[in-house]
Design a protein around this motif. Structure first.
Motif, PDB file in Angstrom:
ATOM      1  N   ASP A   1       0.907  -0.972  -0.015  1.00 48.02           N
ATOM      2  CA  ASP A   1       0.037   0.134  -0.062  1.00 48.02           C
ATOM      3  C   ASP A   1       0.898   1.314  -0.118  1.00 48.02           C
ATOM      4  N   THR A   2       1.245   1.935  -1.145  1.00 50.80           N
ATOM      5  CA  THR A   2       2.071   2.917  -1.157  1.00 50.80           C
ATOM      6  C   THR A   2       1.676   4.138  -0.493  1.00 50.80           C
ATOM      7  N   ASP A   3       0.241   4.469  -0.835  1.00 49.18           N
ATOM      8  CA  ASP A   3      -0.322   5.462   0.225  1.00 49.18           C
ATOM      9  C   ASP A   3      -0.003   5.433   1.604  1.00 49.18           C
ATOM     10  N   ALA A   4      -0.244   4.396   2.159  1.00 51.44           N
ATOM     11  CA  ALA A   4      -0.152   4.127   3.627  1.00 51.44           C
ATOM     12  C   ALA A   4       1.558   4.191   4.008  1.00 51.44           C
ATOM     13  N   LEU A   5       2.389   3.741   3.088  1.00 49.64           N
ATOM     14  CA  LEU A   5       3.928   3.694   3.602  1.00 49.64           C
ATOM     15  C   LEU A   5       4.261   5.182   3.420  1.00 49.64           C
ATOM     16  N   GLY A   6       3.511   6.001   2.466  1.00 48.02           N
ATOM     17  CA  GLY A   6       3.956   7.263   2.258  1.00 48.02           C
ATOM     18  C   GLY A   6       3.681   8.172   3.561  1.00 48.02           C
ATOM     19  N   LYS A   7       2.551   7.844   3.952  1.00 52.49           N
ATOM     20  CA  LYS A   7       1.978   8.569   5.250  1.00 52.49           C
ATOM     21  C   LYS A   7       2.788   8.164   6.546  1.00 52.49           C
ATOM     22  N   GLU A   8       3.342   6.946   6.434  1.00 52.79           N
ATOM     23  CA  GLU A   8       4.088   6.676   7.494  1.00 52.79           C
ATOM     24  C   GLU A   8       5.241   7.302   7.684  1.00 52.79           C
ATOM     25  N   LEU A   9       6.025   7.452   6.424  1.00 52.63           N
ATOM     26  CA  LEU A   9       7.317   7.911   6.417  1.00 52.63           C
ATOM     27  C   LEU A   9       7.142   9.444   6.795  1.00 52.63           C
ATOM     28  N   GLU A  10       5.935  10.155   6.296  1.00 54.04           N
ATOM     29  CA  GLU A  10       5.449  11.566   6.484  1.00 54.04           C
ATOM     30  C   GLU A  10       5.556  11.818   8.026  1.00 54.04           C
TER      31      GLU A  10
END
Length: 361
Positions: free
Chosen positions: A316-325
């Motif tokens: 889930d690239t969107d979820a991973l991006g939010k976690e990195l944010e």
């Protein structure tokens, strides 16, 4: 896919990928596919327990025998016993070979964790562990598990599982579900004819870098079937590129890395930890459960950015991006103990033990 790595600096280490699977699973077919579709990358292929295995690349170059073969694009194929592995890794990792990735094809009856241990135990500064890839025959998986119950242990150790010959399985969905239940967060990739995207395993050089060389692709006469499939690989990958001009908080990043989800196979790039280490940026290399950081001095006037690329299957690239944010931290001060988690994975005397979160038994 964007490549955040700066080739002019950073760790010049060659990833060593262990390719395993029982007899008939399709390891050699997959290796041939990588050799055919490597782009401008140079692959060193080490075949453990060579026996009667035939590799098309070797046929192109001539008879292999027990010697090393040099192909037009710099690919070297070696037939070795496990005891000779370090000798051949040393030869392949020599800068003069220009090798970009080394693939060890294990014997169909080999214990893959022993080869993994040998790679991790190597003290050669020019190599880094690139993951254990287990190939399974989807059509024969049930019978293989009955005859060789140790396959369950092999799957649990794998970083990437290629479920090959899926087109021959009567119940493909059940087989994929079974394999996923037997792995430990590994990326599970369906395939036919061993066709997976090479970007799962290594960074493909742009083809224009091969100008002036006779490449393997030039030597190989593609069949009509191969041409038909050349434009679309049977199993793609998901990727996320993340860039931040705000430093990351090391504890939050380590929480993210420790809990990285099933299917996330590779993480590469650079991290800025801001006040936690104002002198260095940190190159990061993660494959499966393996993780390593490399501190490197910032260049004068260089923009201080975090640049990461994540590669996986079904992530889930969107979820991973939010976690990195959520790992961002613009506080001007640092906790003196905040970097301890990161430093555990910096190359050192205990790197083999510290770098593998769940070492093979």
């Amino acid at each position: 896919m964007a490549n955040s790595q700066d080739s002019s600096r950073g760790p010049q280490q060659i990833p060593v990928v262990v390719l395993a699977g029982f007899l008939g699973s399709g390891k050699t077919t997959l290796l041939n596919h990588l050799l055919h579709r490597s782009g401008g990358s140079r692959i060193g292929a080490v075949v453990n327990d060579f026996g009667a295995i035939e590799i098309d690349a070797m046929a192109v170059a001539g008879a292999l025998g027990d010697s090393t073969v040099s192909l037009g694009n710099g690919c070297l194929c070696c037939a070795v016993d496990a005891g000779e592995l370090d000798l051949y890794l040393d030869r392949l990792a020599a800068p003069a070979t220009g090798i970009d990735v080394i693939v060890i094809e294990a014997s169909g009856l080999a214990e893959p964790q022993e080869l993994v241990r040998m790679v991790l135990a190597s003290e050669h500064p020019g190599i880094v562990y690139g993951g254990l890839v287990e190939v399974v025959d989807a059509a024969e998986l049930d019978d293989t598990r009955a005859k060789h119950p140790e396959i369950d242990r092999h799957l649990a150790l794998a970083d990437l599982v290629v479920v090959n010959k899926l087109d021959r399985a009567a119940d493909a969905d059940r087989i994929l579900g079974l394999v996923r239940s037997l792995t430990d967060r590994a990326a599970v990739v369906p395939a036919t004819y061993g066709r997976i995207d090479p970007e799962f395993l290594f960074d493909c050089r742009p083809s224009e870098e091969r100008i002036g060389q006779l490449s393997f692709d030039d030597l190989h006469a593609h069949t009509e079937d191969e041409e038909e499939h050349a434009g679309h690989l049977h199993s793609g990958y998901d990727s996320l590129s993340f860039t931040s001009d705000v430093a990351l908080e090391p504890r939050r990043l380590m929480e993210f890395l420790d809990s990285r989800p099933e299917g996330l196979y590779r993480i590469k790039g650079y991290v800025d930890f801001g006040p936690y280490d104002p002198v260095n940026r940190y190159a990061v290399h993660a494959v499966g459960r393996f993780l390593r950081f490399y501190p490197e001095p910032w260049a004068a006037g260089e923009a201080r950015l975090t640049q990461l690329v994540l590669i996986g299957s079904g992530i889930d690239t969107d979820a991973l991006g939010k976690e990195l944010e959520a790992c961002k931290n613009d506080a001007p001060h640092a906790d003196e103990h905040g970097m301890w988690g990161v430093l555990r994975y910096v190359q050192g005397p205990a790197e083999a033990e510290a770098g593998l979160e769940d070492p093979p038994a």
